[in-house]
Design a protein around this motif. Structure first.
Motif, PDB file in Angstrom:
ATOM      1  N   VAL A   1       1.108  -0.863  -0.039  1.00  0.00           N
ATOM      2  CA  VAL A   1      -0.133   0.103   0.113  1.00  0.00           C
ATOM      3  C   VAL A   1       0.916   1.075  -0.081  1.00  0.00           C
ATOM      4  O   VAL A   1       1.108   1.840   0.946  1.00  0.00           O
ATOM      5  N   ASP A   2       1.147   1.564  -1.170  1.00  0.00           N
ATOM      6  CA  ASP A   2       3.079   2.556  -1.308  1.00  0.00           C
ATOM      7  C   ASP A   2       2.535   3.823  -2.867  1.00  0.00           C
ATOM      8  O   ASP A   2       3.661   4.092  -2.671  1.00  0.00           O
ATOM      9  N   GLY A   3       0.978   3.564  -2.934  1.00  0.00           N
ATOM     10  CA  GLY A   3       1.555   5.063  -4.247  1.00  0.00           C
ATOM     11  C   GLY A   3       2.350   4.181  -6.062  1.00  0.00           C
ATOM     12  O   GLY A   3       2.589   4.806  -6.118  1.00  0.00           O
ATOM     13  N   GLY A   4       2.939   2.788  -5.199  1.00  0.00           N
ATOM     14  CA  GLY A   4       3.615   2.461  -6.808  1.00  0.00           C
ATOM     15  C   GLY A   4       5.275   2.649  -6.209  1.00  0.00           C
ATOM     16  O   GLY A   4       6.148   2.380  -6.890  1.00  0.00           O
ATOM     17  N   LEU A   5       5.186   3.189  -5.055  1.00  0.00           N
ATOM     18  CA  LEU A   5       6.369   2.803  -4.630  1.00  0.00           C
ATOM     19  C   LEU A   5       7.654   1.927  -4.997  1.00  0.00           C
ATOM     20  O   LEU A   5       9.462   2.143  -5.590  1.00  0.00           O
ATOM     21  N   ILE A   6       7.431   1.209  -3.918  1.00  0.00           N
ATOM     22  CA  ILE A   6       8.823  -0.180  -4.791  1.00  0.00           C
ATOM     23  C   ILE A   6       8.797  -0.585  -6.156  1.00  0.00           C
ATOM     24  O   ILE A   6       7.597  -0.290  -7.315  1.00  0.00           O
ATOM     25  N   LYS A   7       9.785  -0.367  -6.574  1.00  0.00           N
ATOM     26  CA  LYS A   7      10.066  -0.814  -7.886  1.00  0.00           C
ATOM     27  C   LYS A   7      10.133  -2.218  -8.849  1.00  0.00           C
ATOM     28  O   LYS A   7       9.829  -2.045  -9.930  1.00  0.00           O
ATOM     29  N   ALA A   8      10.128  -3.033  -7.626  1.00  0.00           N
ATOM     30  CA  ALA A   8       9.919  -4.159  -8.884  1.00  0.00           C
ATOM     31  C   ALA A   8       8.949  -4.737  -8.957  1.00  0.00           C
ATOM     32  O   ALA A   8       7.703  -4.120  -8.403  1.00  0.00           O
ATOM     33  N   THR A   9       8.969  -5.535 -10.059  1.00  0.00           N
ATOM     34  CA  THR A   9       7.435  -5.758 -10.822  1.00  0.00           C
ATOM     35  C   THR A   9       7.247  -7.118 -10.203  1.00  0.00           C
ATOM     36  O   THR A   9       5.572  -6.621  -9.668  1.00  0.00           O
ATOM     37  N   LEU A  10       7.975  -7.947  -9.683  1.00  0.00           N
ATOM     38  CA  LEU A  10       6.820  -8.544  -8.816  1.00  0.00           C
ATOM     39  C   LEU A  10       6.948  -8.245  -7.352  1.00  0.00           C
ATOM     40  O   LEU A  10       8.467  -8.683  -7.001  1.00  0.00           O
TER      41      LEU A  10
END
Ligand SMILES: NC(=O)c1ccc[n+]([C@@H]2O[C@H](COP(=O)([O-])OP(=O)(O)OC[C@H]3O[C@@H](n4cnc5c(N)ncnc54)[C@H](OP(=O)(O)O)[C@@H]3O)[C@@H](O)[C@H]2O)c1
Length: 262
Positions: free
Chosen positions: A253-262
């Motif tokens: 629940v990070d607004g899309g911050l995590i860079k990994a695809t999976l």
């Protein structure tokens, strides 16, 4: 707006670390949906203040619990179960570990983090799992550090990672009895603690708070932090009838911050 029945009304819920922040927002959302809630945290004054605010909304109780003490965690689950007359949902949130990297943190810091971040979760899941019936839900709130380390937060980067394993094994063991175990990984969330951090940095660097926030969230695709309720709503979903076939997952629940695809 069409209101969806989440099936939360009347559910018996325990939320840990709930005097403030994500835990408090979660307890509040459950109460708004008609659940009966036990809140806990270790500072009795803070917990009472939270209780005073929440009792206006619904049926709420509090139990003082230091998550670094396994016997207190065990008592929380047992006493909570007795007060509520059952247990349908456990939401596990915890306090923040001390900041620092591996060269700055002492052996005691690692041992304390083990109790705060892992042992408390193991005991809470184990004790709740013993008491819950079919369709019980266990939701562990962790951090985006499970997917991507954040510099200077090595206790979270290392010790918290074990919660991914705990969620997976518990989802298998308890899944066989119809109890679902899942987790969430919050990113930047504007709780009082983060608000204070922003204010401190703004004062020290003689900058505006909005500027400091902009800098923090520049890597976040949504360019803002989450409100605690936005994190709480995902927890609520995982506890709801809508999530009846979701088991063993960790939702960012990070607004899309995590860079990994999976
Ligand atoms: N906010 C974020 O951006 C963010 C992002 C990712 C992960 N997280 C993680 O999510 C968790 C909650 O964060 P938050 O921002 O909501 O924090 P917060 O606003 O500072 O609230 C922390 C809560 O933890 C409780 N707590 C602290 N130590 C405890 C202990 N030993 N035993 C029992 N309760 C304890 C506090 O209660 P007392 O009143 O007893 O002190 C308080 O209720 C933390 O683990 C944090 O690392 C936060």
């Amino acid at each position: 707006m069409v209101k969806i029945d989440l099936g939360i009304k009347g559910k018996k819920v325990i939320v840990t670390a709930a005097s403030k922040g994500i835990g408090f927002a979660t307890a509040k959302r459950f109460l708004e949906e008609g659940a009966k809630v036990i809140i806990s945290s270790h500072d009795e004054n803070n917990l009472k203040k939270a209780y005073e605010k929440l009792k206006e909304i619904g049926e709420v109780y509090y139990i003082v619990t230091d998550l670094t003490r396994p016997n207190e965690v065990e008592n929380l689950i047992k006493n909570g179960y007795n007060i509520l007359g059952g247990l349908d949902v456990l939401v596990y949130v915890t306090g923040s570990p001390k900041p620092g990297n591996i060269f700055e943190l002492s052996n005691d810091d690692w041992i304390n983090a083990f109790y705060l971040l892992l042992m408390s979760a193991v005991v809470a899941v184990r004790e709740a799992g013993k008491l819950m019936r079919e369709n019980g839900r266990i939701i562990l709130s962790t951090s985006m550090t499970l997917k991507e380390p954040i510099s200077n937060l090595d206790l979270s980067n290392v010790v918290r990672l074990s919660l991914a394993g705990l969620i997976k094994v518990a989802s298998k063991e308890l899944g066989e009895r119809g109890i679902l175990v899942n987790g969430i990984m919050p990113g930047w969330t504007l709780t009082d603690r983060v608000d204070q951090l922003v204010k401190d940095r703004a004062r020290r660097e003689n900058r505006k708070e909005e500027e400091v926030i902009r800098e923090i969230v520049k890597e976040v695709p949504l360019k803002r932090m989450a409100k605690p309720e936005e994190v709480a709503n995902v927890i609520l979903f995982l506890a709801s009838d809508l999530a009846s076939y979701v088991n063993g997952v960790l939702i960012p629940v990070d607004g899309g911050l995590i860079k990994a695809t999976l």
